[in-house]
Scaffold this motif. Structure first.
Motif, short mmCIF file in Angstrom:
data_model
loop_
_atom_site.label_atom_id
_atom_site.label_comp_id
_atom_site.label_asym_id
_atom_site.label_seq_id
_atom_site.Cartn_x
_atom_site.Cartn_y
_atom_site.Cartn_z
N GLN A 108 0.86 -1.15 0.14
CA GLN A 108 0.01 0.17 -0.13
C GLN A 108 0.60 1.31 -0.05
OE1 GLN A 108 -3.19 -0.03 2.83
NE2 GLN A 108 -3.28 2.31 3.03
N VAL A 109 2.10 1.27 0.73
CA VAL A 109 2.91 2.23 0.90
C VAL A 109 3.67 2.65 -0.51
CG1 VAL A 109 5.08 3.37 1.96
CG2 VAL A 109 3.28 2.19 3.22
N LYS A 110 4.00 1.52 -1.11
CA LYS A 110 4.55 1.63 -2.55
C LYS A 110 3.78 2.23 -3.55
CE LYS A 110 8.08 -2.09 -1.69
NZ LYS A 110 8.63 -3.33 -2.08
N LEU A 111 2.44 1.66 -3.42
CA LEU A 111 1.51 2.53 -4.54
C LEU A 111 1.19 3.62 -4.30
CD1 LEU A 111 -0.63 2.06 -6.83
CD2 LEU A 111 -2.07 1.13 -5.00
N ALA A 112 1.03 4.12 -3.00
CA ALA A 112 0.70 5.50 -2.68
C ALA A 112 1.94 6.43 -3.07
CB ALA A 112 0.57 5.58 -1.03
N LEU A 113 3.16 5.93 -2.84
CA LEU A 113 4.43 6.82 -2.98
C LEU A 113 4.64 6.97 -4.54
CD1 LEU A 113 7.03 7.89 -2.17
CD2 LEU A 113 8.11 5.79 -2.24
N VAL B 216 4.63 10.56 -6.22
CA VAL B 216 5.69 11.06 -6.96
C VAL B 216 5.20 11.23 -8.38
CG1 VAL B 216 7.81 10.37 -8.08
CG2 VAL B 216 7.46 9.78 -5.61
N ILE B 217 4.52 10.68 -8.83
CA ILE B 217 4.21 11.08 -10.48
C ILE B 217 3.14 12.19 -10.25
CG2 ILE B 217 2.35 10.28 -12.18
CD1 ILE B 217 3.17 7.49 -11.43
N CYS B 218 2.49 12.44 -9.49
CA CYS B 218 1.46 13.39 -9.39
C CYS B 218 2.39 14.86 -8.94
CB CYS B 218 0.55 13.58 -8.34
SG CYS B 218 -0.77 12.47 -8.93
N GLN B 219 3.52 14.84 -7.99
CA GLN B 219 4.20 15.95 -7.90
C GLN B 219 5.22 16.40 -8.99
OE1 GLN B 219 5.02 17.66 -4.43
NE2 GLN B 219 2.98 17.35 -4.89
N LEU B 220 5.73 15.46 -9.96
CA LEU B 220 6.19 15.81 -11.02
C LEU B 220 5.24 15.98 -12.26
CD1 LEU B 220 8.38 12.40 -11.69
CD2 LEU B 220 9.25 14.85 -11.15
N GLY B 221 4.15 15.89 -12.02
CA GLY B 221 3.09 16.57 -12.92
C GLY B 221 2.87 17.88 -12.78
N ASN B 222 2.58 18.14 -11.38
CA ASN B 222 2.33 19.27 -11.07
C ASN B 222 3.21 20.42 -11.33
OD1 ASN B 222 2.65 21.35 -8.30
ND2 ASN B 222 0.15 20.99 -9.01
N PHE B 223 4.62 19.84 -11.15
CA PHE B 223 5.65 21.01 -11.47
C PHE B 223 5.76 21.02 -12.93
CE2 PHE B 223 10.02 21.19 -12.82
CZ PHE B 223 10.55 22.48 -12.00
N SER B 224 5.73 20.10 -13.74
CA SER B 224 5.45 20.16 -15.29
C SER B 224 4.37 21.25 -15.82
CB SER B 224 5.54 18.74 -15.78
OG SER B 224 6.41 17.81 -15.56
N ILE B 225 3.18 21.23 -14.97
CA ILE B 225 2.17 22.16 -15.50
C ILE B 225 2.63 23.52 -15.35
CG2 ILE B 225 -0.18 22.62 -15.28
CD1 ILE B 225 0.30 20.14 -17.04
N ASN C 9 -2.75 21.11 -13.24
CA ASN C 9 -2.00 21.46 -11.93
C ASN C 9 -2.80 21.15 -10.74
OD1 ASN C 9 -3.58 23.78 -13.11
ND2 ASN C 9 -2.61 25.20 -11.43
N TYR C 10 -4.36 21.57 -10.86
CA TYR C 10 -5.10 21.05 -9.56
C TYR C 10 -5.33 19.71 -9.59
CZ TYR C 10 -6.23 26.14 -9.34
OH TYR C 10 -6.07 27.56 -9.36
N THR C 11 -5.58 18.96 -10.86
CA THR C 11 -5.85 17.52 -10.83
C THR C 11 -4.44 16.85 -10.25
OG1 THR C 11 -6.53 17.78 -13.00
CG2 THR C 11 -6.30 15.59 -12.29
N TYR C 12 -3.23 17.13 -10.76
CA TYR C 12 -2.07 16.46 -10.25
C TYR C 12 -2.06 16.90 -8.50
CZ TYR C 12 -0.11 15.28 -14.65
OH TYR C 12 -0.09 14.75 -15.69
N ILE D 250 -4.13 12.40 -2.25
CA ILE D 250 -4.74 11.32 -2.33
C ILE D 250 -3.77 10.20 -2.02
CG2 ILE D 250 -6.01 9.54 -3.71
CD1 ILE D 250 -7.51 11.81 -4.91
N GLY D 251 -2.61 10.42 -2.81
CA GLY D 251 -1.50 9.49 -2.69
C GLY D 251 -0.87 9.44 -1.36
N PHE D 252 -0.97 10.67 -0.61
CA PHE D 252 -0.41 10.83 0.71
C PHE D 252 -1.28 10.19 1.62
CE2 PHE D 252 0.52 13.44 4.63
CZ PHE D 252 2.08 13.10 4.57
N ALA D 253 -2.84 10.29 1.46
CA ALA D 253 -3.78 9.81 2.39
C ALA D 253 -3.62 8.11 2.40
CB ALA D 253 -5.11 10.41 1.82
N ILE D 254 -3.43 7.83 1.07
CA ILE D 254 -3.32 6.24 1.21
C ILE D 254 -2.05 5.89 1.65
CG2 ILE D 254 -2.96 4.23 -0.41
CD1 ILE D 254 -4.63 6.00 -2.64
N MET D 255 -1.04 6.50 1.47
CA MET D 255 0.25 6.05 2.28
C MET D 255 0.13 6.17 3.81
SD MET D 255 3.82 8.09 2.26
CE MET D 255 3.88 8.31 0.54
#
Length: 320
Positions: A205-210, A214-223, A259-262, A268-273
């Motif tokens: 569960q932690v690995k999936l959430a992480l 990470v993917i969403c943080q990279l996406g947010n920065f890219s936007i 940017n809001y989506t990411y 959500i990832g942090f909540a799952i983690m």
């Protein structure tokens, strides 16, 4: 020999007179004589400040109707529906503070507050737990993710974001800080609590959430970088954002504010983690607020650009 007829001057070519009235009382506050037709609202605000120094330009809202919308700083006097004597109505927006200052304060607080709970400083969990460390790996990973998120936000505020408005009402900083700082303390208290229990499904569960985080943080920065490149420094130019060669920006094909989506995806990832209720509530409240912002920006795009891509939704592809 032809005799040239005298030139007929239009009212917009003569210097204008501008009277500024209080929008509430209709009291005359200022009369500006011989204002150039090419003068912008920003220049008129500067002239008004000379007679009323307590109302610096950022505090001023000038409008054509007492209950109408504020005129933009770049609006030109001769292009407004006024005669040679223009009547503008003034509203005081209250004390202002720069967006940069607000963002830095909002984001530095959660970073510092979370670390207080992580290091278990005295008077939080009891004397026997002072400066002790959790035995759960997920607690340390959560601290790294939370700290990374807010450090990223701070750096983006300083070096990436270009603000269309320079200031916001001073009162907003108290409301915003209460939200960010309060939720940071609430979630940090439980995640770093000595009795905290790891997620139900353990490491998987932690690995999936992480991965989601990470993917969403990279996406947010890219936007954010893509949006920055749309607006030259010091400009208020607005353009339709389109995907670039960066795959994370391809979400622009489906939503107006990826940017809001990411950002929501990160939480959500942090909540799952962490499997922590306060984090889930923070994600829900954040999603609600960002949906409101995304809908507003989406409407603005549709209103401003006739060729705006019709497939896009505000924040969630095909749904919302």
């Amino acid at each position: 020999m032809k005799v040239q007829s005298p030139r007929h001057w239009t009212s917009r070519e003569f210097p204008h007179q501008v009277e500024i009235l209080d929008a509430k009382t209709r009291e005359k506050l200022c009369f500006l004589d011989k204002v150039e037709p090419q003068a912008t609202i920003a220049e008129i605000k500067n002239l008004f400040t000379k007679t009323h120094p307590q109302w610096y330009p950022a505090r001023q809202s000038l409008r054509l109707d007492p209950k109408g919308k504020s005129l933009k700083d770049e609006d030109v006097l001769q292009k407004l529906p006024v005669g040679t004597t223009a009547t503008l109505y003034f509203r005081d927006l209250g004390a202002q503070i720069s967006w940069v200052t607000v963002f830095l304060t909002e984001y530095a607080g959660p970073l510092f507050i979370y670390l207080l709970f992580y290091f278990r400083v005295p008077f939080i969990y009891g004397h026997k737990y002072d400066f002790t460390s959790s035995r759960h790996t997920v607690v340390h990973l959560a601290c790294i993710c939370h700290s990374f998120h807010y450090i990223k936000r701070l750096l983006e505020t300083l070096f990436v974001h270009r603000f269309s408005h320079g200031t916001m009402p001073l009162r907003n900083i108290f409301k915003n800080c209460t939200y960010y700082w309060g939720f940071a303390a609430w979630m940090a208290y439980y995640i770093n609590h000595p009795l905290y229990t790891p997620p139900t499904y353990g490491a998987q569960q932690v690995k999936l959430a992480l991965a989601i985080f990470v993917i969403c943080q990279l996406g947010n920065f890219s936007i954010h970088m893509a949006l920055r490149d749309l607006r030259p420094a010091g400009s208020k130019t607005r353009k339709i954002p389109y995907p670039t060669k960066n795959p994370f920006t391809w979400l622009f094909l489906l939503v107006s504010c990826p940017n809001y989506t990411y950002e929501v995806g990160s939480w959500i990832g942090f909540a799952i983690m962490t499997q922590c209720l306060p984090v889930a509530l923070f994600s829900l409240v954040g999603f609600t607020q960002m949906t409101i912002w995304a809908k507003g920006k989406h409407r603005s795009y549709l209103k401003e650009f006739r060729d705006y891509p019709p497939l896009r939704m505000p924040i969630i592809p095909f749904l919302l």
